[in-house]
Design a protein around this motif. Structure first.
Motif, short mmCIF file in Angstrom:
data_model
loop_
_atom_site.label_atom_id
_atom_site.label_comp_id
_atom_site.label_asym_id
_atom_site.label_seq_id
_atom_site.Cartn_x
_atom_site.Cartn_y
_atom_site.Cartn_z
N LEU A 12 0.93 -1.05 0.06
CA LEU A 12 -0.11 0.21 0.10
C LEU A 12 0.97 1.13 -0.15
O LEU A 12 1.68 1.41 0.80
CB LEU A 12 -0.80 0.05 1.36
N ASP A 13 0.68 2.11 -0.94
CA ASP A 13 1.47 3.48 -1.03
C ASP A 13 0.46 4.20 -0.53
O ASP A 13 -0.33 4.88 -1.46
CB ASP A 13 2.01 3.57 -2.45
N TRP A 14 0.34 4.64 0.63
CA TRP A 14 -0.69 5.63 1.11
C TRP A 14 -0.24 7.18 0.61
O TRP A 14 -1.31 7.98 0.45
CB TRP A 14 -0.66 5.45 2.73
N PRO A 15 0.99 7.59 0.50
CA PRO A 15 0.85 8.98 -0.16
C PRO A 15 0.48 9.16 -1.47
O PRO A 15 -0.02 10.54 -1.90
CB PRO A 15 2.45 9.17 -0.07
N ARG A 16 0.27 8.07 -2.31
CA ARG A 16 -0.17 8.40 -3.52
C ARG A 16 -1.80 7.34 -3.85
O ARG A 16 -2.02 7.24 -4.78
CB ARG A 16 0.85 7.69 -4.80
N ALA A 17 -2.17 7.04 -2.67
CA ALA A 17 -3.30 6.37 -2.58
C ALA A 17 -3.75 4.98 -3.57
O ALA A 17 -4.65 4.91 -4.32
CB ALA A 17 -4.48 7.36 -2.77
N THR A 18 -2.58 4.28 -3.67
CA THR A 18 -2.49 3.26 -4.48
C THR A 18 -2.09 1.89 -3.88
O THR A 18 -1.38 1.96 -2.98
CB THR A 18 -1.66 3.62 -5.73
N LEU A 19 -2.72 0.82 -4.35
CA LEU A 19 -2.50 -0.52 -3.88
C LEU A 19 -1.66 -1.27 -5.10
O LEU A 19 -1.92 -1.04 -6.37
CB LEU A 19 -3.70 -1.47 -3.86
N TYR A 20 -0.88 -2.13 -4.82
CA TYR A 20 0.23 -2.96 -5.76
C TYR A 20 0.14 -4.17 -5.15
O TYR A 20 0.17 -4.53 -3.89
CB TYR A 20 1.69 -2.35 -5.59
N TRP A 21 0.13 -5.29 -6.08
CA TRP A 21 0.38 -6.71 -5.61
C TRP A 21 0.89 -7.42 -6.64
O TRP A 21 0.93 -6.96 -7.96
CB TRP A 21 -0.98 -7.16 -5.33
N LEU A 22 1.64 -8.69 -6.20
CA LEU A 22 2.02 -9.53 -7.29
C LEU A 22 0.99 -10.55 -7.29
O LEU A 22 0.84 -11.47 -6.33
CB LEU A 22 3.51 -9.97 -6.94
N GLU A 23 0.70 -11.03 -8.57
CA GLU A 23 -0.23 -12.02 -9.17
C GLU A 23 0.30 -13.06 -9.93
O GLU A 23 1.03 -12.49 -10.90
CB GLU A 23 -1.61 -11.61 -9.39
N ASP A 24 0.27 -14.28 -9.56
CA ASP A 24 0.66 -15.43 -10.36
C ASP A 24 0.43 -15.05 -11.89
O ASP A 24 -0.79 -14.89 -12.23
CB ASP A 24 0.27 -16.77 -10.02
N GLY A 25 1.67 -15.21 -12.67
CA GLY A 25 1.52 -15.12 -14.30
C GLY A 25 1.08 -13.80 -14.52
O GLY A 25 0.84 -13.71 -15.91
N LYS A 26 1.21 -12.60 -13.60
CA LYS A 26 0.87 -11.28 -14.28
C LYS A 26 2.02 -10.46 -13.67
O LYS A 26 2.61 -10.72 -13.02
CB LYS A 26 -0.49 -10.70 -13.63
N PRO A 27 2.13 -9.23 -14.58
CA PRO A 27 2.90 -8.19 -14.09
C PRO A 27 2.62 -7.48 -12.73
O PRO A 27 1.59 -7.88 -12.46
CB PRO A 27 2.98 -7.28 -15.27
N LEU A 28 3.28 -6.55 -12.32
CA LEU A 28 3.27 -5.97 -11.04
C LEU A 28 1.52 -5.07 -11.24
O LEU A 28 1.44 -4.22 -12.28
CB LEU A 28 4.09 -5.07 -10.78
N GLN A 29 0.81 -5.37 -10.33
CA GLN A 29 -0.64 -4.90 -10.61
C GLN A 29 -0.62 -3.64 -9.61
O GLN A 29 -0.05 -3.65 -8.61
CB GLN A 29 -1.73 -5.96 -10.34
N GLN A 30 -1.77 -2.78 -10.16
CA GLN A 30 -1.91 -1.58 -9.11
C GLN A 30 -3.45 -1.27 -9.42
O GLN A 30 -4.16 -1.47 -10.36
CB GLN A 30 -1.06 -0.35 -9.65
N MET A 31 -3.90 -0.56 -8.20
CA MET A 31 -5.38 -0.20 -8.18
C MET A 31 -5.41 0.92 -7.45
O MET A 31 -4.85 0.99 -6.20
CB MET A 31 -6.16 -1.42 -7.84
N ASN A 32 -6.53 1.87 -7.46
CA ASN A 32 -6.59 3.15 -6.62
C ASN A 32 -7.42 2.50 -5.40
O ASN A 32 -8.07 1.62 -5.19
CB ASN A 32 -7.47 4.03 -7.32
N LEU A 33 -7.08 3.17 -4.25
CA LEU A 33 -7.45 2.74 -3.11
C LEU A 33 -9.21 2.45 -2.96
O LEU A 33 -9.74 1.94 -2.26
CB LEU A 33 -7.18 3.29 -1.83
#
Length: 601
Positions: free
Chosen positions: A302-323
């Protein structure tokens, strides 16, 4: 050197013999090259802030060079120096140049005659001209006392005209306060704080929690004074150290990874089957599904200064989503394995990870650039916050300087399981161990099966919870709903900073108080002393309307009211404004000005 436009100027003797004259905001922003002077051997860069021009001596050309502060208007004054003279400095005042060498201080006018005068036969290493017209206007700086605890840097691009900064190794917290960086690390039953302090100082370790049962540290909400951990069954716990007390948060499913949004207090967590990302809202602890995957999610950040979630998911690049949820995007085009050691540095907006054959790697999301920090890295990566990095092994914690990749501190402690960044967490006392943990009934987790099942839980009774009181820093105020704090300077400024909008309500009484200026749009107010300070702060800019009055050193405004020239520069035959307003409408008055004492002619 600095101008009222909050810029600084310097000579950069760079790589491969390339010499540049550069400019940037005093906070390092908006950097640009004004002139390439590789062959000129520039000496004595000086600034005439009234005219908005830079001057320097070219030893190679034996001339004085000038350029406007925007990089335009390059001009040469040839044959100004004595033959083979070795100058050490330069000052410009009105129509005169002053420079020195190892034996004397000289002056010469800018007129074609260029009659040099020796002012003093002595060795001079540094000098300047003191005159009323050389003084920058007073009371115009955006860096008022009390805005920043340590350093206030003028900025040409920041909306407020300044940017707070901290000494190396400290972190900047709102509102402009510098604090010592704190990491928290946990063993199976204990949590410690590691106060780092200034770079180079010895870190200080303090025991924070000594618990009877096993705990798995997840994150710290340093703004609200709470630690989050899970027990062996996956129950999510919140420990408030000011009480101290422990609360079990009802999630319905076991939690294997959790992280806190410092801005809102909301907890984002990953189910133990590693397919669901869910959120518990701080205001009512209601849980909702934010994202559901068909494959395994290995790591959640969780990148709280930029209000963004990141995660590593099998078979996919680094993913991101707004909080707040919404569309999932690829943050980077590379796929990592689930067993990778990786951490997010929210200060540098970078990911760091280690690979067996490639050492310690970094990915700057801001620059979209990947690099190698250290080619060989046999340590377990635990946490990072620029300029620091933390690694652990079976017996100790190591603190590193990211720039040199050299260790700067160590703590001897076995079986460290996790390290999180606590920033200004004021953890000073050690609560006594509790044999019977306190549990808030309204937050008690429903009984879970012995095995960690992902089946839907039984229907739970709907209850209303009361979150712990919000603790706001000094000079900050809580919003009405108690979910967040805002700085006093954002109160009644025309922008909704609280989610419930309470910072923009009941402003009439505040704005009508003595010493207040109400914006013409009626959307906010500010302190009277902030009116006509050169920094628009009202949304409609009305605090900077009708402010200018002509003075001797600012007799006419030009270039769209972005610059002014002194009275002695009006109608002197030398346009100093880009729009040449200083040479317009002269007539007879202009003829008189040419012969006036102190004029540049």
């Amino acid at each position: 050197m600095a101008l009222p436009d909050r810029s600084m100027y310097w000579v950069n003797r760079g790589e491969k013999g390339k010499t540049l004259i550069e400019a940037a905001g005093m906070d390092g922003s908006d950097r640009q090259v004004l002139a390439v002077v590789s062959m000129e051997e520039p000496v004595g860069l000086t600034l005439d802030y009234v005219a908005g021009r830079l001057y320097w001596i070219s030893e190679y050309k034996e001339s004085i060079e000038t350029v406007k502060v925007d990089g335009s208007g390059r001009y040469t004054f040839p044959e100004m120096l004595l033959k083979d003279q070795d100058p050490v400095g330069l000052v410009v005042f009105e129509n005169w140049f002053f420079w020195a060498d190892a034996e004397r201080l000289l002056s010469a006018p800018r007129s074609p005659a260029r009659e040099r005068q020796v002012l003093w036969n002595t060795s001079v290493s540094a000098f300047t001209v003191l005159h009323e017209l050389q003084q920058q206007p007073g009371n115009t700086t955006a860096c008022a006392p009390g805005l920043c605890s340590h350093l206030c840097l003028l900025s040409p691009i920041h909306p407020k005209g300044y940017k707070c900064a901290c000494p190396e190794g400290m972190v900047l917290l709102p509102p402009g306060t510098c604090a010592e960086l704190t990491f928290l690390y946990a063993t199976p039953k204990k949590i410690f704080s590691l106060q780092v302090g200034l770079l180079g100082s010895a870190p200080k370790s303090t025991l924070v929690v000594d618990w009877p049962q096993n705990l798995h540290l997840q994150d710290v909400d340093w703004r609200r004074g709470a630690l989050y951990w899970t027990d062996d069954e996956g129950d999510l716990m919140r420990f408030t150290w000011r009480s101290p007390r422990k609360e079990a948060i009802r999630t319905g499913l076991p939690v294997c990874s959790a992280t806190v949004d410092i801005a809102s207090g909301d907890v984002y967590w990953l189910t133990c089957d590693r397919t669901d990302i869910r959120v518990c809202r701080f205001t009512d602890m209601a849980t909702s599904v934010l994202y559901r995957s068909k494959s395994i999610i290995a790591h959640l950040f969780l990148d709280w200064p930029r209000a963004t979630l990141y995660w590593l998911e099998d078979g996919k690049p680094l993913q991101q989503m707004n909080l707040a949820g919404g569309e999932v995007q690829d943050a980077w085009n590379e796929t990592w394995s689930r067993d990778i050691q990786i951490t997010l540095d929210t200060e540098s907006f970078s990911f760091l990870w280690s690979c067996k054959n490639r050492g310690l790697q970094s990915l700057s999301l801001a620059k979209r650039q990947r690099g190698t920090l250290k080619e060989s890295w046999p340590y377990q990566l635990a946490a990072a916050y620029e300029p620091y990095l933390v690694s652990v092994n079976k017996t100790a914690l190591l603190l590193w300087d990211q720039r040199t990749m050299e260790p700067v501190g160590a703590v001897t402690e076995a079986n460290i399981q996790k390290v999180v960044v606590g920033l200004a967490t004021p953890l000073e006392t050690v609560p006594e161990p509790m044999t019977e943990p306190v549990t808030v009934p309204l937050l008690v987790t429903a009984p879970l099966p012995a095995a960690r099942s992902t089946a839907a839980p039984a229907a739970l009774e709907t209850t209303t919870t009361t979150p712990p009181p919000l603790s706001c820093p000094r000079t900050w105020l809580p919003c009405r709903d108690g979910s967040e704090c805002i700085s006093q300077e954002y109160l009644c400024d025309g922008e909704r900073d609280c989610k419930d909008g309470s910072d923009e309500e009941d402003c009439a009484q505040l704005c009508n108080a003595p010493g207040k200026f109400r914006c013409l749009s009626g959307t906010g107010c500010l302190e009277e002393q902030e009116r006509c300070d050169g920094v628009p702060q009202c949304p409609d800019g009305s605090d900077e309307l009708d402010c200018w009055k002509p003075t001797q050193d600012c007799a006419r405004r030009c270039d769209g009211h972005t610059r002014c020239v002194p009275e002695s520069w009006l109608c002197d035959g030398h346009p100093d404004c880009l729009d040449e307003a200083d040479e317009q409408g002269c007539g007879k008055a202009g003829t008189e000005a040419l012969g006036r004492p102190g004029s540049r002619r």
